[in-house]
Scaffold this motif. Sequence first.
Motif, PDB file in Angstrom:
ATOM      1  N   GLY A 110      41.730  24.932  36.279  1.00 50.99           N
ATOM      2  CA  GLY A 110      41.602  26.021  37.237  1.00 50.99           C
ATOM      3  C   GLY A 110      41.813  25.649  38.691  1.00 50.99           C
ATOM      4  O   GLY A 110      41.836  24.483  39.088  1.00 50.99           O
ATOM      5  N   ALA A 111      41.967  26.690  39.494  1.00 53.67           N
ATOM      6  CA  ALA A 111      42.308  26.528  40.910  1.00 53.67           C
ATOM      7  C   ALA A 111      41.177  25.917  41.732  1.00 53.67           C
ATOM      8  O   ALA A 111      41.428  25.132  42.642  1.00 53.67           O
ATOM      9  N   ASN A 112      39.942  26.283  41.439  1.00 57.51           N
ATOM     10  CA  ASN A 112      38.832  25.834  42.280  1.00 57.51           C
ATOM     11  C   ASN A 112      38.680  24.317  42.260  1.00 57.51           C
ATOM     12  O   ASN A 112      38.462  23.683  43.307  1.00 57.51           O
ATOM     13  N   THR A 182      35.247  34.388  44.786  1.00 58.02           N
ATOM     14  CA  THR A 182      35.624  32.994  44.518  1.00 58.02           C
ATOM     15  C   THR A 182      37.107  32.833  44.833  1.00 58.02           C
ATOM     16  O   THR A 182      37.831  33.825  44.990  1.00 58.02           O
ATOM     17  N   GLU A 183      37.555  31.587  44.900  1.00 54.73           N
ATOM     18  CA  GLU A 183      38.946  31.300  45.271  1.00 54.73           C
ATOM     19  C   GLU A 183      39.938  32.024  44.383  1.00 54.73           C
ATOM     20  O   GLU A 183      40.837  32.722  44.849  1.00 54.73           O
ATOM     21  N   THR A 187      42.112  35.458  45.501  1.00 51.50           N
ATOM     22  CA  THR A 187      43.574  35.367  45.515  1.00 51.50           C
ATOM     23  C   THR A 187      44.186  36.454  44.652  1.00 51.50           C
ATOM     24  O   THR A 187      45.142  37.132  45.043  1.00 51.50           O
ATOM     25  N   ALA A 188      43.625  36.624  43.457  1.00 50.88           N
ATOM     26  CA  ALA A 188      44.140  37.633  42.538  1.00 50.88           C
ATOM     27  C   ALA A 188      43.940  39.051  43.075  1.00 50.88           C
ATOM     28  O   ALA A 188      44.824  39.902  42.975  1.00 50.88           O
ATOM     29  N   ALA A 189      42.772  39.316  43.658  1.00 52.54           N
ATOM     30  CA  ALA A 189      42.474  40.652  44.172  1.00 52.54           C
ATOM     31  C   ALA A 189      43.390  41.020  45.333  1.00 52.54           C
ATOM     32  O   ALA A 189      43.897  42.152  45.417  1.00 52.54           O
ATOM     33  N   GLU A 190      43.607  40.078  46.249  1.00 50.82           N
ATOM     34  CA  GLU A 190      44.502  40.352  47.379  1.00 50.82           C
ATOM     35  C   GLU A 190      45.934  40.547  46.887  1.00 50.82           C
ATOM     36  O   GLU A 190      46.667  41.390  47.409  1.00 50.82           O
ATOM     37  N   GLY A 191      46.324  39.774  45.885  1.00 46.18           N
ATOM     38  CA  GLY A 191      47.635  39.990  45.289  1.00 46.18           C
ATOM     39  C   GLY A 191      47.736  41.373  44.673  1.00 46.18           C
ATOM     40  O   GLY A 191      48.765  42.057  44.796  1.00 46.18           O
TER      41      GLY A 191
END
Length: 421
Positions: A110-112, A182-183, A187-191
């Motif tokens: 994962g990204a975190n 969370t990171e 990121t997903a929500a803004e996308g």
Amino acid sequence: MRISRREFTRLGAAASLGLAAPAVWTKGRAQDRPIRVGCSASLTGPLSGTKNMVIGYELWRDDVNAAGGLLGRQVELIVYDDQSAPSNVPAIYSKLVDVDQVDFLFTPYGANLTATIMPFAKQRDRFIIGILTLASNDQLKHDKFFQAAPWGPDGATDWARGFFDIANSTGVKKMAILAADTEFSKTAAEGGRRVSEQFGMEVVDFQMYPPTNRDFSAILRNIRAAGPEAVFVCSYPADSTAIVRGIQEIGLGDTVRLFGGGMVGPQYASLMESLGPALNGIVNFHLYVPEPTLEFEGIESFLQRYRPIAEERQVDPLGFYIPPFCYAAGQLISKAVTATGSLDQAEVSNWLHANPVDTVVGQISFDEIGNWTERRVLMIQFQNVDGSGLDQFRQAGKEVVIDPEAYRSGELIPFMEARKA
């Protein structure tokens, strides 16, 4: 100490791997020692549900070694427990490179966790394969990074684009977005917000919640009051469960036709078993499901071998989500090393940039920063889930692929209609 393969198999992936003794390194020994591949994994801690990833690595290693190894040398897998803590990761990867002298690296899950070691990988110019990270190389642009997950060339915006493609094709004009703070989720929500705007959808509600939140009653009431036609959710397993339970209790109103998208958790057997029919109607991302459109060469054999090991270690018995992509990560190394006849980081990287690779999760081609050239994140819909038995999920028809079109295996059922079925 680093434990042997036999000891690791006996202890299972839940064992916590301690630090290895310093490697004795000489030039004369270099051609005789095994080819070493190293990583950390969350064998303990909040992300320990992902520890089944190690089985994917092990099966790849065993297959390679049974076939004679790489370049005539056996492959050795070195795994340390990062305890799900980002602060532990940099020291582990420094040790893998400087003490264990590994030849190749996999990232943590994962990204975190991965964000903590990407600058190190670039600074040391190391070949590294990302394990379900998201947008980890977008800024650094390290030319020796390769993504094992099918997020596509613009993952930050497009990894869940299939959800919005479905929304757009069904005439959705009002979107709500709910995400953990969370990171990955941010990121997903803004996308998701950007894609909604591209499609001309109004984002009528955008809510972030603390990752420890488990009471979603007020949040769900706010969403219901906003009257969206689709709700994009970016959550982790515990909050995914709480959200689904909250919908059962509170409901979302009659306007919502599409729900889900970015929920981590409904891919795992434990959550699928506990929620059962409550999952019906949810459209969510996945990476592999046993639908007839996804019969890649080697995948069924992999899953059959995975299952008894998973049962012994008491980890996810289905293994659809992470382990096949860890096996595929190993295949990328195998193909590139064999094709180049080399362990040189630059040669192996250049070959992967230039050549597609057939794996148990399909053919993979990479762009200049190591993302898949094709986005192949699945949007599946839970349909006709009956009871909590896991065997039903090993059959086609329970997690129906709605998007991408090339892998579609069934038709979308509106959210509320699917829940009544």
